[in-house]
Motif scaffolding. Sequence first.
Motif, PDB file in Angstrom:
ATOM      1  N   LYS A 157       1.684  11.027  -1.682  1.00 28.97           N
ATOM      2  CA  LYS A 157       2.606  10.784  -2.622  1.00 28.97           C
ATOM      3  C   LYS A 157       3.674   9.500  -1.849  1.00 28.97           C
ATOM      4  N   THR A 158       3.920   9.533  -0.606  1.00 29.74           N
ATOM      5  CA  THR A 158       4.809   8.023  -0.223  1.00 29.74           C
ATOM      6  C   THR A 158       3.933   6.671  -0.363  1.00 29.74           C
ATOM      7  N   LEU A 159       2.911   7.696  -0.272  1.00 31.31           N
ATOM      8  CA  LEU A 159       1.446   6.384   0.573  1.00 31.31           C
ATOM      9  C   LEU A 159       1.135   5.546  -0.677  1.00 31.31           C
ATOM     10  N   LEU A 160       0.579   6.941  -2.118  1.00 30.65           N
ATOM     11  CA  LEU A 160       0.063   6.034  -3.071  1.00 30.65           C
ATOM     12  C   LEU A 160       1.756   5.096  -3.701  1.00 30.65           C
ATOM     13  N   GLU A 161       2.740   5.497  -3.711  1.00 25.00           N
ATOM     14  CA  GLU A 161       3.633   5.370  -4.162  1.00 25.00           C
ATOM     15  C   GLU A 161       3.627   2.845  -3.520  1.00 25.00           C
ATOM     16  N   LEU A 162       3.084   2.916  -2.833  1.00 23.76           N
ATOM     17  CA  LEU A 162       3.525   1.867  -2.146  1.00 23.76           C
ATOM     18  C   LEU A 162       2.992   0.555  -3.510  1.00 23.76           C
ATOM     19  N   PHE A 163       1.578   1.432  -3.964  1.00 20.38           N
ATOM     20  CA  PHE A 163       1.097   0.389  -5.133  1.00 20.38           C
ATOM     21  C   PHE A 163       1.147   0.327  -5.834  1.00 20.38           C
ATOM     22  N   ASP A 164       1.463  -0.450  -6.764  1.00 22.56           N
ATOM     23  CA  ASP A 164       1.588  -0.892  -8.381  1.00 22.56           C
ATOM     24  C   ASP A 164       0.502  -1.199  -8.874  1.00 22.56           C
ATOM     25  N   ASN A 165       1.211  -1.669 -10.621  1.00 26.29           N
ATOM     26  CA  ASN A 165      -0.477  -2.130 -11.009  1.00 26.29           C
ATOM     27  C   ASN A 165      -1.210  -3.132 -10.955  1.00 26.29           C
ATOM     28  N   ARG A 166      -0.415  -4.030  -9.387  1.00 23.60           N
ATOM     29  CA  ARG A 166      -1.943  -4.831  -8.898  1.00 23.60           C
ATOM     30  C   ARG A 166      -2.984  -4.037  -8.517  1.00 23.60           C
ATOM     31  N   PHE A 167      -2.705  -2.865  -8.606  1.00 20.04           N
ATOM     32  CA  PHE A 167      -4.210  -2.103  -7.462  1.00 20.04           C
ATOM     33  C   PHE A 167      -4.450  -1.498  -8.035  1.00 20.04           C
ATOM     34  N   GLU A 168      -5.905  -0.526  -8.484  1.00 15.45           N
ATOM     35  CA  GLU A 168      -6.654   0.222  -8.640  1.00 15.45           C
ATOM     36  C   GLU A 168      -6.484   1.404  -7.639  1.00 15.45           C
ATOM     37  N   ILE A 169      -6.075   2.562  -7.160  1.00 13.94           N
ATOM     38  CA  ILE A 169      -6.771   3.406  -7.100  1.00 13.94           C
ATOM     39  C   ILE A 169      -8.436   3.805  -6.828  1.00 13.94           C
ATOM     40  N   VAL A 170      -8.736   3.472  -5.721  1.00 15.69           N
ATOM     41  CA  VAL A 170     -10.300   4.182  -6.105  1.00 15.69           C
ATOM     42  C   VAL A 170     -10.299   5.249  -5.628  1.00 15.69           C
ATOM     43  N   TYR A 171     -10.117   6.044  -4.378  1.00 16.08           N
ATOM     44  CA  TYR A 171      -9.839   7.406  -3.365  1.00 16.08           C
ATOM     45  C   TYR A 171      -8.469   7.498  -2.833  1.00 16.08           C
ATOM     46  N   CYS A 172      -8.179   8.343  -2.718  1.00 18.45           N
ATOM     47  CA  CYS A 172      -7.228   8.937  -1.450  1.00 18.45           C
ATOM     48  C   CYS A 172      -7.168  10.171  -1.048  1.00 18.45           C
ATOM     49  N   SER A 173      -7.634  11.283  -0.030  1.00 17.31           N
ATOM     50  CA  SER A 173      -7.312  12.505   0.515  1.00 17.31           C
ATOM     51  C   SER A 173      -6.796  12.404   1.759  1.00 17.31           C
ATOM     52  N   TYR A 174      -6.297  12.899   2.403  1.00 18.28           N
ATOM     53  CA  TYR A 174      -6.251  13.642   3.426  1.00 18.28           C
ATOM     54  C   TYR A 174      -7.495  13.871   4.081  1.00 18.28           C
ATOM     55  N   TYR A 175      -7.814  13.671   5.423  1.00 13.57           N
ATOM     56  CA  TYR A 175      -8.536  13.973   6.625  1.00 13.57           C
ATOM     57  C   TYR A 175      -7.786  15.193   8.122  1.00 13.57           C
ATOM     58  N   ASN A 176      -8.989  15.127   8.677  1.00 12.52           N
ATOM     59  CA  ASN A 176      -8.444  16.120   9.576  1.00 12.52           C
ATOM     60  C   ASN A 176      -7.700  17.123   9.230  1.00 12.52           C
ATOM     61  N   MET A 177      -7.925  17.981   8.160  1.00 14.09           N
ATOM     62  CA  MET A 177      -8.287  19.427   7.560  1.00 14.09           C
ATOM     63  C   MET A 177      -8.172  20.295   9.323  1.00 14.09           C
ATOM     64  N   PHE A 178      -9.587  20.275   9.038  1.00  7.98           N
ATOM     65  CA  PHE A 178      -9.902  21.865  10.006  1.00  7.98           C
ATOM     66  C   PHE A 178      -9.244  21.802  11.879  1.00  7.98           C
ATOM     67  N   LEU A 179      -8.865  20.368  11.701  1.00  7.54           N
ATOM     68  CA  LEU A 179      -7.840  20.731  13.599  1.00  7.54           C
ATOM     69  C   LEU A 179      -6.061  20.674  12.783  1.00  7.54           C
ATOM     70  N   PHE A 180      -6.199  21.087  10.833  1.00  3.32           N
ATOM     71  CA  PHE A 180      -4.303  20.619  11.003  1.00  3.32           C
ATOM     72  C   PHE A 180      -4.226  22.210  11.964  1.00  3.32           C
ATOM     73  N   PRO A 181      -4.341  23.555  12.119  1.00  4.30           N
ATOM     74  CA  PRO A 181      -3.246  24.542  12.675  1.00  4.30           C
ATOM     75  C   PRO A 181      -3.649  24.257  14.544  1.00  4.30           C
ATOM     76  N   VAL A 182      -4.521  23.464  14.900  1.00  2.00           N
ATOM     77  CA  VAL A 182      -4.573  22.931  16.492  1.00  2.00           C
ATOM     78  C   VAL A 182      -3.334  22.034  16.227  1.00  2.00           C
ATOM     79  N   LYS A 183      -2.827  20.919  15.497  1.00  2.00           N
ATOM     80  CA  LYS A 183      -2.207  20.007  15.160  1.00  2.00           C
ATOM     81  C   LYS A 183      -0.750  20.755  15.499  1.00  2.00           C
TER      82      LYS A 183
END
Length: 252
Positions: A157-183
């Motif tokens: 949410k906070t990352l996407l809030e940086l972009f206004d209508n000047r930009f189209e969001i093509v793709y946005c995702s978390y990653y490093n999911m499987f190592l989340f417990p390690v973190k």
Amino acid sequence: MQLKEYELVRQVQGRHWWWIGREKIIDTLVDRYLDTSVKFEIADVGCGFGANISMLRKYGDVTGLELNDEAINTVKVRWGDSVNTVNWQSPNPLVMKFNFMLLADVLEHIPDDKGAIDWINEHLLENGYALITVPAHKFLWTQMDDVLHHHRRYTRKTLLELFDNRFEIVYCSYYNMFLFPVKVCFVLFDRLKSMLFPSAVKRSYNDMPPPIVNSIFKQILMLESSVIRRTTIPFGISLVCLVRKRARESVS
């Protein structure tokens, strides 16, 4: 970032699971969403010692923007005149414009991240793309963030809030999911250590792990790159976002 951390990055970036895995995810998204038959003018913003330059050169001419002189010299020695380098610090203007920009774990280092997005808009050609990776979740903050001079960690949410209508969001995702417990375990360890040894010198823990750990973690991120090619990931240690600058008529 502290100078000793630049040296550590220089030593490990070509072998460490985190840099290799992130490069694979970036490469996957570029191949998936961009017309790779077109030769791009590419800005590797905060290129460091060039961890992503070999991959980026498959897609066009690369200009590395970097503040650290040793990192710039390393890029020059390795690639010579085939890669342009510019001593740059946000939000310094450039005369150049690009149709693809990569900010690989750069935005969190910039005090005015909204100003950095304005800078991207000013230096990106219409219908050009910017791909950004950042660390996720403030509750995952550790001494690593302090040592690396991070100003923040993001949510989707906070990352996407940086972009206004000047930009189209093509793709946005978390990653490093499987190592989340390690973190999470590392965060708990880090906080306990800070309580027990408050005067201990802070570390980034970006050293090379044991070979077997490095290999397993690398394969985990390779697996995630194949998932990212097909869909988004609901949570993780990091975020990746691909945006496209809209043509003027579509903005107005």
